[in-house]
Scaffold this active site. Sequence first.
Site, PDB file in Angstrom:
ATOM      1  N   ASP A  80       0.842  -1.200   0.000  1.00 54.95           N
ATOM      2  CA  ASP A  80       0.000   0.000   0.000  1.00 54.95           C
ATOM      3  C   ASP A  80       0.880   1.254   0.000  1.00 54.95           C
ATOM      4  OD1 ASP A  80       0.834  -0.231   2.606  1.00 54.95           O
ATOM      5  OD2 ASP A  80      -1.153  -0.008   3.508  1.00 54.95           O
ATOM      6  N   SER A  81       2.214   1.061  -0.040  1.00 58.96           N
ATOM      7  CA  SER A  81       3.129   2.164  -0.342  1.00 58.96           C
ATOM      8  C   SER A  81       2.742   2.780  -1.688  1.00 58.96           C
ATOM      9  CB  SER A  81       4.580   1.676  -0.375  1.00 58.96           C
ATOM     10  OG  SER A  81       4.698   0.512  -1.182  1.00 58.96           O
ATOM     11  N   ASP A 139      -1.152  -6.105  -0.176  1.00 58.55           N
ATOM     12  CA  ASP A 139      -1.398  -5.487   1.135  1.00 58.55           C
ATOM     13  C   ASP A 139      -2.884  -5.220   1.324  1.00 58.55           C
ATOM     14  OD1 ASP A 139       0.733  -5.055   2.824  1.00 58.55           O
ATOM     15  OD2 ASP A 139       1.296  -3.133   1.930  1.00 58.55           O
ATOM     16  N   LYS A 150      -1.140  -9.437   2.889  1.00 61.13           N
ATOM     17  CA  LYS A 150      -0.335  -8.980   4.027  1.00 61.13           C
ATOM     18  C   LYS A 150      -1.167  -8.024   4.854  1.00 61.13           C
ATOM     19  CE  LYS A 150       3.307  -5.998   3.585  1.00 61.13           C
ATOM     20  NZ  LYS A 150       2.880  -4.852   4.425  1.00 61.13           N
ATOM     21  N   GLU A 179      -0.940  -5.574   8.670  1.00 59.55           N
ATOM     22  CA  GLU A 179      -0.062  -5.015   9.700  1.00 59.55           C
ATOM     23  C   GLU A 179      -0.637  -5.277  11.084  1.00 59.55           C
ATOM     24  OE1 GLU A 179       0.611  -0.850   8.913  1.00 59.55           O
ATOM     25  OE2 GLU A 179       1.296  -1.234   6.864  1.00 59.55           O
ATOM     26  N   GLU A 217       9.846  -4.422   9.754  1.00 52.22           N
ATOM     27  CA  GLU A 217      10.204  -3.120   9.159  1.00 52.22           C
ATOM     28  C   GLU A 217      10.834  -2.191  10.187  1.00 52.22           C
ATOM     29  OE1 GLU A 217       7.290  -1.270   6.625  1.00 52.22           O
ATOM     30  OE2 GLU A 217       8.446   0.592   6.498  1.00 52.22           O
TER      31      GLU A 217
HETATM   32  O1  KIV Z   1       3.593  -1.062   1.511  1.00 57.55           O
HETATM   33  C1  KIV Z   1       4.725  -1.554   1.347  1.00 57.55           C
HETATM   34  O2  KIV Z   1       5.400  -1.350   0.336  1.00 57.55           O
HETATM   35  C2  KIV Z   1       5.243  -2.397   2.423  1.00 57.55           C
HETATM   36  C3  KIV Z   1       6.706  -2.667   2.401  1.00 57.55           C
HETATM   37  C4  KIV Z   1       7.426  -1.438   2.736  1.00 57.55           C
HETATM   38  C5  KIV Z   1       7.065  -3.800   3.282  1.00 57.55           C
HETATM   39  O3  KIV Z   1       4.517  -2.796   3.269  1.00 57.55           O
END
Ligand code: KIV
Length: 257
Positions: free
Chosen positions: A46-47, A85, A115, A117, A184
Amino acid sequence: MKKKVTAATLLAAKNNQQPQVWLTAYDAGAARMAEEAGVDVLLVGDSLGMVNLGYDTTIPVTLDDMILHTAAVVRGRKNAWVVCDLPFGTYQQSKEQALTSCVKVLQQTGCDAIKLEGGANMLNTITFLSQAGIAVVGHVGFTPQSVKKFGNFKQRAATKAESQHIYADALAIAQAGAVAIVLEHIPSDLAEKITTNITIPTVGIGAGAACDAQVLVWHDVLGLSETIPPFVQPYANLRQDAISAIATWAKDVRNQS
Ligand code: KIV
């Protein structure tokens, strides 16, 4: 020919001490390039919100944003494992909400894993998703969706108590059924201790060299980001190269050459 990467491949690699390469990707072309370069896992992080959509944090990213980009990455990949994510607000409410989001992502994109968090607060959800047959990747340490609570982008585990929490959370997430875990921006000795004592692969980002795998954001590795996290060493300077190329072309256009 390279075999399709699976969760079992990643576990075997941990057990054989073969470091795995993860990289974020947000579109089909990037997926193809990363795989050609030998990347094992494509993470549609989600970056996306910060590097592609122009947000200051990952918080505004929606499930539909993630689905659009993950489906593109899946179309571009051949053998890499693709992880999507779950964005902020699409899984924290209840384990049922998390399952609904996962079903949507998995059915509409064809990706391999999701994924999410969080630590102790996510254990019931991870167990529930894992029992439903979903490959779940955990994420502890600096968790970007909590940036407003942290108040900054600094390294986590600054105190002994927080370090102990992160360690216990990581091991519990593995027990709950996660197939891998992102660590992270935590001290390398903590990441090493987790990696030694956990049964699933650890994926480090700003967590030292001892992790089973490493992940970085596409724009950071290639030097495309305007600001680069302190733990990143860019391997190219594509932002400057792109600006120079466009400026040269613009000059030729204006010269009518
Ligand atoms: O959103 C993302 O790119 C991430 C990575 C930085 C692990 O979660």
